[in-house]
Write a protein that holds these residues in place. Structure first.
Motif, PDB file in Angstrom:
ATOM      1  N   UNK A   1       1.416   6.527  -1.947  1.00 19.90           N
ATOM      2  CA  UNK A   1       0.363   5.547  -1.703  1.00 19.90           C
ATOM      3  C   UNK A   1       0.100   4.738  -2.965  1.00 19.90           C
ATOM      4  N   UNK A   2       0.028   3.421  -2.826  1.00 20.03           N
ATOM      5  CA  UNK A   2      -0.300   2.529  -3.938  1.00 20.03           C
ATOM      6  C   UNK A   2      -1.748   2.059  -3.870  1.00 20.03           C
TER       7      UNK A   2
ATOM      8  N   UNK B   1       0.823  -1.214   0.000  1.00 15.96           N
ATOM      9  CA  UNK B   1       0.000   0.000   0.000  1.00 15.96           C
ATOM     10  C   UNK B   1       0.853   1.258   0.000  1.00 15.96           C
ATOM     11  N   UNK B   2       2.151   1.138   0.296  1.00 17.35           N
ATOM     12  CA  UNK B   2       3.036   2.298   0.314  1.00 17.35           C
ATOM     13  C   UNK B   2       4.330   1.977  -0.421  1.00 17.35           C
ATOM     14  N   UNK B   3       4.832   2.963  -1.131  1.00 12.72           N
ATOM     15  CA  UNK B   3       6.130   2.852  -1.789  1.00 12.72           C
ATOM     16  C   UNK B   3       7.052   3.925  -1.216  1.00 12.72           C
ATOM     17  N   UNK B   4       8.264   3.534  -0.861  1.00  8.87           N
ATOM     18  CA  UNK B   4       9.248   4.501  -0.382  1.00  8.87           C
ATOM     19  C   UNK B   4       9.911   5.125  -1.605  1.00  8.87           C
ATOM     20  N   UNK B   5       9.533   6.357  -1.917  1.00  8.33           N
ATOM     21  CA  UNK B   5      10.098   7.058  -3.069  1.00  8.33           C
ATOM     22  C   UNK B   5      11.505   7.546  -2.746  1.00  8.33           C
ATOM     23  N   UNK B   6      11.674   8.107  -1.559  1.00  3.88           N
ATOM     24  CA  UNK B   6      12.982   8.587  -1.115  1.00  3.88           C
ATOM     25  C   UNK B   6      13.099   8.354   0.386  1.00  3.88           C
TER      26      UNK B   6
ATOM     27  N   UNK C   1      -1.414  15.929  -3.042  1.00  5.14           N
ATOM     28  CA  UNK C   1      -2.551  15.247  -3.642  1.00  5.14           C
ATOM     29  C   UNK C   1      -2.381  15.169  -5.151  1.00  5.14           C
ATOM     30  N   UNK C   2      -2.906  14.124  -5.742  1.00  5.15           N
ATOM     31  CA  UNK C   2      -2.761  13.957  -7.188  1.00  5.15           C
ATOM     32  C   UNK C   2      -3.586  14.974  -7.963  1.00  5.15           C
TER      33      UNK C   2
ATOM     34  N   UNK D   1      -4.942   8.573  -0.752  1.00  8.49           N
ATOM     35  CA  UNK D   1      -5.491   7.905  -1.926  1.00  8.49           C
ATOM     36  C   UNK D   1      -4.337   7.472  -2.820  1.00  8.49           C
ATOM     37  N   UNK D   2      -4.600   6.552  -3.746  1.00  6.94           N
ATOM     38  CA  UNK D   2      -3.531   6.120  -4.650  1.00  6.94           C
ATOM     39  C   UNK D   2      -2.840   7.302  -5.327  1.00  6.94           C
TER      40      UNK D   2
END
Length: 352
Positions: free
Chosen positions: A304-305, A241-246, A323-324, A346-347
């Motif tokens: 967020x994925x 559900x989460x990606x570590x971008x940095x 936010x996207x 949200x994704x």
């Protein structure tokens, strides 16, 4: 441990063992760690306010043999075929036969742990009796000592729980499983455990065809494990559900640690700020013992994925959600706030 612990000093190892046994028998509820060493005993509580009670407990311990009972006794098989058996015997002024007889006749006690999880420093009898086993370490340590190797160094006997570098004088080997994280307790030789060694004959060698077959199977194993690992990672990615971008300079995945195992060579570890870890978990409905991402320095960015809820706690720091559907950043955690507040993502939303 810091201000939540105290260190008591004793004349010798025998006194440390007696005091540790007495404290262990009392089992004070505010005691987190009880770590004996050669001439010291470390007691750690959960908070600095526990230290006066721990200090009073030590002062009130009965003296001498009345302090505590003996620990459990184990009998371990040993094959006396170590590479340094003859040299160790010569250093002790004994024949190899006399060393084997004396070593197997002695009652050894696990005085304290260290070096590696499950490694125990065994002493024979009183401090004076233990001094009779005083041998120097090797002048050139080995880069790899096999698991189960039994060695002598200074006045101690030890069994290597796993393959590792080492400089002890190797006199034999044991098949005992010294450390198993799935066992309770995980270490076979806990402080206070008494050990007797029973001489055994060397086991039969594996025939060459069996060795060749085992080698072929071992060579094929990485490929099979790699395929399983890839499938496992793919399945895990579907649930992420989460990606570590940095991660910033330092972000770690931390849990509650392993308190209470320092005496057998396992450090407490875990999150640096355990209070913040618990509060952040509770804020999003997780159990308090769940693992968290702990950012100790610099900016952390997560993406967020899938729809999820997060919370941050700890040191004061600005927290923003990108936010996207927004051009700018919407702050959701003020710089002067330290209490966890749940934040819905949200994704594709980014948290920084």
């Amino acid at each position: 441990m810091g201000e939540s612990a105290l260190l008591a000093e004793y004349p010798g190892t025998a006194e440390v063992l007696a005091a540790a046994a007495a404290v262990r028998a009392l089992a004070p509820e505010h005691l987190v760690e009880l770590v004996p060493a050669e001439r010291t005993l470390l007691l750690a509580g959960t908070h600095p306010r526990d230290v006066p009670a721990l200090s009073a407990l030590l002062r009130e311990l009965p003296a001498g043999e009345e302090r505590g009972g003996q620990g459990p006794e184990l009998t371990l098989g040993i094959v006396y075929d170590g590479e340094d058996l003859e040299e160790a015997a010569a250093l002790l002024g004994l024949s190899t036969e006399a060393l084997i007889e004396a070593h197997s006749a002695a009652e050894w006690t696990a005085a304290f742990g260290g070096f590696a999880p499950g490694f125990a420093y065994l002493v024979a009898g009183s401090d004076r009796e233990a001094a009779a086993w005083d041998v120097p370490r090797r002048t050139e340590p080995r880069t790899a000592v096999p698991a189960g190797a039994v060695g002598l160094a200074s006045r101690y006997c030890g069994i290597y729980p796993r393959s590792s570098p080492g400089g002890w004088q190797l006199i034999g080997r044991s098949a005992a499983e010294l450390f198993d994280p799935h066992r309770e307790p995980p270490a076979l030789l806990n402080p206070g455990t008494r050990v007797r060694f029973t001489p055994q004959r060397a086991t039969a060698r594996i025939p060459a065809p069996a060795l060749a077959r085992a080698a072929r199977e071992a060579a094929a194993l990485p490929g099979r494990l790699g395929r399983r690992r890839s499938a496992s990672l793919a399945a895990s990615a579907d649930r992420a559900v989460l990606e570590v971008v940095s991660p910033g300079p330092l972000t770690l995945l931390q849990d509650a640690g392993r308190p209470g195992l320092a005496a057998i060579g396992v450090s407490t570890s875990g999150a640096f700020d355990q209070g913040a870890r618990v509060r952040a978990n509770l804020a999003v409905g997780n159990p308090g013992h769940a693992a968290v991402l702990e950012a100790l320095s610099g900016p952390l960015m997560l993406r967020a994925l899938a729809p999820t809820v997060v919370a941050a706690d700890g040191a004061c720091a600005p927290l923003e959600v990108l936010r996207r559907d927004a051009d700018g950043a919407a702050p959701v955690h003020s710089a002067d706030g330290t209490h966890a507040r749940p934040v819905a993502l949200d994704p594709v939303d980014r948290l920084t």
